[in-house]
Scaffold this active site. Structure first.
Site, mmCIF file in Angstrom:
data_model
loop_
_atom_site.group_PDB
_atom_site.id
_atom_site.type_symbol
_atom_site.label_atom_id
_atom_site.label_comp_id
_atom_site.label_asym_id
_atom_site.label_seq_id
_atom_site.Cartn_x
_atom_site.Cartn_y
_atom_site.Cartn_z
ATOM 1 N N HIS A 1 48.029 34.855 -13.838
ATOM 2 C CA HIS A 1 47.880 35.983 -14.770
ATOM 3 C C HIS A 1 46.945 37.026 -14.157
ATOM 4 O O HIS A 1 45.972 36.683 -13.504
ATOM 5 C CB HIS A 1 47.339 35.499 -16.118
ATOM 6 C CG HIS A 1 47.460 36.551 -17.176
ATOM 7 N ND1 HIS A 1 46.576 37.595 -17.283
ATOM 8 C CD2 HIS A 1 48.411 36.752 -18.127
ATOM 9 C CE1 HIS A 1 46.973 38.382 -18.280
ATOM 10 N NE2 HIS A 1 48.077 37.895 -18.811
ATOM 11 N N GLU B 1 54.435 41.423 -15.414
ATOM 12 C CA GLU B 1 53.436 42.036 -16.282
ATOM 13 C C GLU B 1 52.728 43.148 -15.516
ATOM 14 O O GLU B 1 51.736 42.885 -14.817
ATOM 15 C CB GLU B 1 52.410 41.001 -16.729
ATOM 16 C CG GLU B 1 52.990 39.882 -17.568
ATOM 17 C CD GLU B 1 51.956 39.286 -18.516
ATOM 18 O OE1 GLU B 1 52.279 39.174 -19.697
ATOM 19 O OE2 GLU B 1 50.841 38.954 -18.071
ATOM 20 N N GLY C 1 50.794 38.869 -25.432
ATOM 21 C CA GLY C 1 49.383 38.673 -25.755
ATOM 22 C C GLY C 1 49.135 38.977 -27.219
ATOM 23 O O GLY C 1 49.401 38.157 -28.105
ATOM 24 N N GLY C 2 48.660 40.194 -27.491
ATOM 25 C CA GLY C 2 48.214 40.582 -28.833
ATOM 26 C C GLY C 2 49.165 40.204 -29.964
ATOM 27 O O GLY C 2 48.731 39.640 -30.975
ATOM 28 N N SER D 1 52.117 44.694 -23.717
ATOM 29 C CA SER D 1 52.254 45.435 -24.980
ATOM 30 C C SER D 1 53.620 45.255 -25.639
ATOM 31 O O SER D 1 54.188 46.193 -26.205
ATOM 32 C CB SER D 1 51.944 46.930 -24.760
ATOM 33 O OG SER D 1 50.603 47.099 -24.320
ATOM 34 N N GLU E 1 44.715 38.778 -15.391
ATOM 35 C CA GLU E 1 43.300 38.682 -15.780
ATOM 36 C C GLU E 1 42.587 37.617 -14.952
ATOM 37 O O GLU E 1 41.408 37.764 -14.622
ATOM 38 C CB GLU E 1 43.193 38.409 -17.295
ATOM 39 C CG GLU E 1 43.544 39.679 -18.093
ATOM 40 C CD GLU E 1 44.134 39.432 -19.472
ATOM 41 O OE1 GLU E 1 44.059 38.301 -19.986
ATOM 42 O OE2 GLU E 1 44.690 40.398 -20.042
ATOM 43 N N ASN F 1 50.662 34.117 -25.139
ATOM 44 C CA ASN F 1 49.429 33.841 -24.385
ATOM 45 C C ASN F 1 48.265 34.236 -25.283
ATOM 46 O O ASN F 1 48.001 35.423 -25.462
ATOM 47 C CB ASN F 1 49.447 34.663 -23.084
ATOM 48 C CG ASN F 1 48.144 34.538 -22.316
ATOM 49 O OD1 ASN F 1 47.290 33.720 -22.641
ATOM 50 N ND2 ASN F 1 47.987 35.359 -21.285
ATOM 51 N N TRP F 2 47.625 33.235 -25.845
ATOM 52 C CA TRP F 2 46.550 33.525 -26.805
ATOM 53 C C TRP F 2 45.265 33.996 -26.112
ATOM 54 O O TRP F 2 44.331 34.423 -26.760
ATOM 55 C CB TRP F 2 46.248 32.282 -27.660
ATOM 56 C CG TRP F 2 47.377 31.872 -28.552
ATOM 57 C CD1 TRP F 2 48.607 32.493 -28.679
ATOM 58 C CD2 TRP F 2 47.420 30.751 -29.452
ATOM 59 N NE1 TRP F 2 49.386 31.833 -29.599
ATOM 60 C CE2 TRP F 2 48.685 30.756 -30.087
ATOM 61 C CE3 TRP F 2 46.503 29.743 -29.776
ATOM 62 C CZ2 TRP F 2 49.046 29.795 -31.034
ATOM 63 C CZ3 TRP F 2 46.859 28.784 -30.708
ATOM 64 C CH2 TRP F 2 48.120 28.810 -31.334
ATOM 65 N N LYS F 3 45.213 33.881 -24.803
ATOM 66 C CA LYS F 3 44.019 34.288 -24.037
ATOM 67 C C LYS F 3 42.780 33.624 -24.663
ATOM 68 O O LYS F 3 42.877 32.509 -25.141
ATOM 69 C CB LYS F 3 43.929 35.809 -23.963
ATOM 70 C CG LYS F 3 45.229 36.428 -23.432
ATOM 71 C CD LYS F 3 45.131 37.896 -23.144
ATOM 72 C CE LYS F 3 46.466 38.406 -22.597
ATOM 73 N NZ LYS F 3 46.454 39.808 -22.215
ATOM 74 N N GLY G 1 47.712 45.036 -22.843
ATOM 75 C CA GLY G 1 46.677 45.317 -23.837
ATOM 76 C C GLY G 1 46.375 46.794 -23.988
ATOM 77 O O GLY G 1 45.392 47.174 -24.625
#
Ligand code: 13P
Length: 257
Positions: free
Chosen positions: A95, A167, A235-236, A214, A97, A10-12, A173
């Site tokens: 998600h 999640e 993500g990251g 994470s 977010e 997920n590149w956000k 994150g």
């Protein structure tokens, strides 16, 4: 039950159009030899079509980060599931977010899942509790409630096309990942158990459920060694070719069949 592992990046809100295409091309060259794992990248809407073009004929699929349930209309800023048909194969829905910053609700999540299925997209449905809920011992009731609400009115025939991602919000994150054991407990003991109570155990055993929060190359093995965890929503670490490649390789080694 052998479930094909699935790793989704997920590149956000990261990477320009040019960066997204260049990254996708580089990833495709590095992942060409990894078999037995489904690989998905989820760029921004801006880069989605170009990334899909760049990845045509490779083993990497493309997902959107959201999709509106109406096919078209006066919904400024939105992109519909109908518009994604033929471009994306997956779509992340619910998600945390989006739930936190864009007022996503369980009801909207449910409508979006139905629309995604109607247009041939596979929803990756994200659920997970906050730190407060976790500390109050509410994880099981909250997460199972999210799963039930997401699936309201969705019949068993669709379940092969739905993926879940657990999640925990406190792990996203933050570098504070849930242990493999705890993640497996929620994924198996809560999410898969809820799916079993809705659709029966035989169907629940075929549905893929990822962990997200994470996930990094050095903790991936801990997740993939757990029986109920079928991959990761990342993500990251999905923003770096080497890291994403390592995640896919670990999944292939441990669960690639
Ligand atoms: P991080 O891997 O950066 O914690 O993000 C997890 C996530 O939200 C994936 O959807």
């Amino acid at each position: 039950m052998q479930r094909t592992p699935i790793i989704a990046g997920n590149w956000k809100m990261n990477k320009s159009l040019q960066e997204s295409v260049a990254f996708a091309q580089e990833l495709a060259t590095h992942l060409a030899n990894v078999a037995g794992v489904e690989q998905v990248v989820c760029p921004t809407f801006l880069a989605l079509a170009a990334v899909a073009d760049a990845l045509k004929g490779t083993s990497i699929a493309v997902g959107a980060q959201d999709a509106h349930w109406e096919a078209q209309g006066a919904y400024t800023s939105e992109v519909s599931a109908a518009m994604l048909e033929g471009i994306a194969q997956y779509v992340i829905i619910g998600h945390s977010e989006v739930r936190a910053y864009l007022n996503e609700t369980d009801e909207r999540v449910n409508k979006k899942i139905k629309a995604a299925l109607a247009y041939g997209l596979k929803p990756i449905v994200a659920v997970g509790e906050s730190l407060e809920q976790n500390e109050a011992g509410e994880t099981e009731s909250f997460v199972s409630g999210q799963v039930r609400a997401a699936l309201d009115g969705i019949d068993a025939a669709n379940m092969q096309n739905i993926i879940f991602a657990y999640e925990p919000i406190w792990a996203i994150g933050t570098g504070k990942n849930a242990s493999g054991e705890i993640a497996n407990q929620v994924i198996g003991g809560t999410i898969r158990a809820t799916l079993a109570s809705l659709y029966g155990d035989a169907i629940a055993q075929t549905i893929r459920i990822q962990y997200g929060g994470s996930v990094k190359p050095d903790n991936m093995a801990e997740y993939m060694s757990q029986p109920d965890i079928d991959g990761a929503l990342v993500g990251g670490a999905s923003l770096k070719v080497d890291d994403f490649k390592k995640l896919v390789e670990v999944a292939a080694q441990q669960k690639g069949g």
